[in-house]
Design a protein around this motif. Structure first.
Motif: not given
Length: 139
Positions: A120-124, A127-129, A131-139
Protein backbone atom coordinates in the motif's frame (compact mmCIF):
# COMPACT_ATOMS: atom_id res chain seq x y z
CA UNK A 1 -66.86 -22.76 64.20
CA UNK A 2 -67.10 -21.08 60.86
CA UNK A 3 -64.35 -18.88 59.39
CA UNK A 4 -64.94 -16.71 56.37
CA UNK A 5 -61.89 -15.32 54.62
CA UNK A 6 -62.15 -12.83 51.80
CA UNK A 7 -59.39 -11.07 49.95
CA UNK A 8 -59.87 -7.78 48.20
CA UNK A 9 -57.77 -8.03 45.02
CA UNK A 10 -59.00 -4.83 43.40
CA UNK A 11 -55.83 -2.93 44.40
CA UNK A 12 -53.64 -5.71 42.98
CA UNK A 13 -55.70 -5.82 39.77
CA UNK A 14 -55.38 -2.08 39.20
CA UNK A 15 -51.63 -2.16 39.94
CA UNK A 16 -51.20 -5.07 37.55
CA UNK A 17 -53.10 -3.22 34.82
CA UNK A 18 -50.95 -0.12 35.34
CA UNK A 19 -47.79 -2.24 35.17
CA UNK A 20 -48.88 -3.84 31.90
CA UNK A 21 -49.54 -0.38 30.48
CA UNK A 22 -46.12 1.01 31.52
CA UNK A 23 -44.02 -2.05 30.64
CA UNK A 24 -43.50 -1.24 26.90
CA UNK A 25 -42.37 2.30 27.77
CA UNK A 26 -39.97 1.07 30.44
CA UNK A 27 -38.56 -1.47 27.99
CA UNK A 28 -37.96 1.17 25.32
CA UNK A 29 -36.22 3.47 27.83
CA UNK A 30 -33.98 0.59 28.94
CA UNK A 31 -33.11 -0.33 25.33
CA UNK A 32 -32.29 3.28 24.48
CA UNK A 33 -30.05 3.60 27.53
CA UNK A 34 -28.14 0.48 26.49
CA UNK A 35 -27.83 1.75 22.90
CA UNK A 36 -26.42 5.11 24.02
CA UNK A 37 -23.97 3.33 26.30
CA UNK A 38 -22.79 1.11 23.44
CA UNK A 39 -22.31 4.19 21.26
CA UNK A 40 -20.19 5.82 23.97
CA UNK A 41 -18.06 2.70 24.31
CA UNK A 42 -17.59 2.49 20.54
CA UNK A 43 -16.47 6.12 20.40
CA UNK A 44 -13.95 5.63 23.19
CA UNK A 45 -12.66 2.46 21.49
CA UNK A 46 -12.16 4.43 18.27
CA UNK A 47 -10.13 6.96 20.23
CA UNK A 48 -7.90 4.15 21.51
CA UNK A 49 -7.56 2.22 18.24
CA UNK A 50 -7.12 5.09 15.78
CA UNK A 51 -4.55 7.84 16.16
CA UNK A 52 -6.26 11.27 16.09
CA UNK A 53 -9.55 10.19 14.43
CA UNK A 54 -11.52 12.87 12.59
CA UNK A 55 -14.92 13.98 13.87
CA UNK A 56 -16.74 12.22 11.04
CA UNK A 57 -15.26 8.92 12.22
CA UNK A 58 -16.13 9.51 15.88
CA UNK A 59 -19.67 10.63 15.02
CA UNK A 60 -20.25 7.76 12.59
CA UNK A 61 -21.82 5.49 15.22
CA UNK A 62 -25.55 6.19 15.04
CA UNK A 63 -28.56 5.02 17.01
CA UNK A 64 -32.05 4.07 15.90
CA UNK A 65 -34.04 4.59 19.08
CA UNK A 66 -36.56 2.09 20.39
CA UNK A 67 -40.20 3.03 20.72
CA UNK A 68 -43.02 1.48 22.72
CA UNK A 69 -44.32 -0.18 19.58
CA UNK A 70 -41.07 -1.33 17.97
CA UNK A 71 -39.29 -2.60 21.08
CA UNK A 72 -36.00 -2.53 19.15
CA UNK A 73 -32.98 -0.23 19.33
CA UNK A 74 -30.32 -0.25 16.63
CA UNK A 75 -26.66 0.79 16.82
CA UNK A 76 -25.00 1.10 13.43
CA UNK A 77 -22.25 2.85 11.47
CA UNK A 78 -23.18 5.64 9.07
CA UNK A 79 -23.16 4.39 5.49
CA UNK A 80 -23.19 7.72 3.66
CA UNK A 81 -21.14 10.91 3.64
CA UNK A 82 -21.85 14.18 1.88
CA UNK A 83 -18.20 14.48 0.84
CA UNK A 84 -15.59 11.75 0.70
CA UNK A 85 -15.79 8.10 1.66
CA UNK A 86 -18.59 6.78 3.86
CA UNK A 87 -17.38 5.70 7.34
CA UNK A 88 -18.83 2.21 6.87
CA UNK A 89 -16.44 1.70 3.95
CA UNK A 90 -13.20 2.70 5.68
CA UNK A 91 -14.11 1.31 9.11
CA UNK A 92 -15.07 -2.15 7.82
CA UNK A 93 -11.46 -3.44 7.63
CA UNK A 94 -10.86 -2.37 11.25
CA UNK A 95 -14.11 -3.95 12.45
CA UNK A 96 -13.89 -7.21 10.52
CA UNK A 97 -10.09 -7.54 10.48
CA UNK A 98 -9.75 -7.66 6.70
CA UNK A 99 -7.34 -5.84 4.40
CA UNK A 100 -8.43 -2.45 3.22
CA UNK A 101 -9.53 -1.94 -0.37
CA UNK A 102 -6.87 -0.96 -2.88
CA UNK A 103 -7.23 2.68 -3.90
CA UNK A 104 -7.49 3.70 -7.52
CA UNK A 105 -4.03 5.27 -7.74
CA UNK A 106 -2.49 2.22 -6.01
CA UNK A 107 -4.08 0.01 -8.64
CA UNK A 108 -2.64 2.27 -11.37
CA UNK A 109 0.83 2.05 -9.79
CA UNK A 110 0.49 -1.74 -9.60
CA UNK A 111 -0.43 -2.04 -13.30
CA UNK A 112 2.45 0.30 -14.21
CA UNK A 113 4.80 -2.07 -12.36
CA UNK A 114 5.78 0.53 -9.74
CA UNK A 115 4.02 -1.05 -6.76
CA UNK A 116 4.48 -4.72 -5.79
CA UNK A 117 1.33 -6.77 -5.10
CA UNK A 118 0.06 -6.65 -1.52
CA UNK A 119 1.73 -3.28 -0.83
CA UNK A 120 0.00 0.00 0.00
CA UNK A 121 1.04 3.62 -0.42
CA UNK A 122 1.56 5.66 2.78
CA UNK A 123 2.67 9.28 3.22
CA UNK A 124 6.45 9.78 3.25
CA UNK A 125 8.55 11.89 5.58
CA UNK A 126 8.25 15.05 3.52
CA UNK A 127 4.49 14.87 3.04
CA UNK A 128 2.48 17.70 4.54
CA UNK A 129 -0.05 16.24 7.02
CA UNK A 130 -2.92 17.84 8.90
CA UNK A 131 -3.50 17.46 12.66
CA UNK A 132 -5.18 14.08 12.11
CA UNK A 133 -2.23 12.64 10.18
CA UNK A 134 -3.92 12.79 6.78
CA UNK A 135 -2.45 14.37 3.66
CA UNK A 136 -3.68 17.95 3.34
CA UNK A 137 -6.13 18.88 0.62
CA UNK A 138 -3.61 21.26 -0.94
CA UNK A 139 -1.07 18.49 -1.36
Amino acid sequence: MKVDVSIDTSAFDSASTELQRQLPYAGSVALNNVAFRIRGEERSAMGRVFMNPVRLTLNSVLIGKATKRSGRAKVYIRDHATKGTAPSKYLAPAVFGTDRNVKRFERALFYAGLLPPGMYVVPGEGAKLNKHGNITAGT
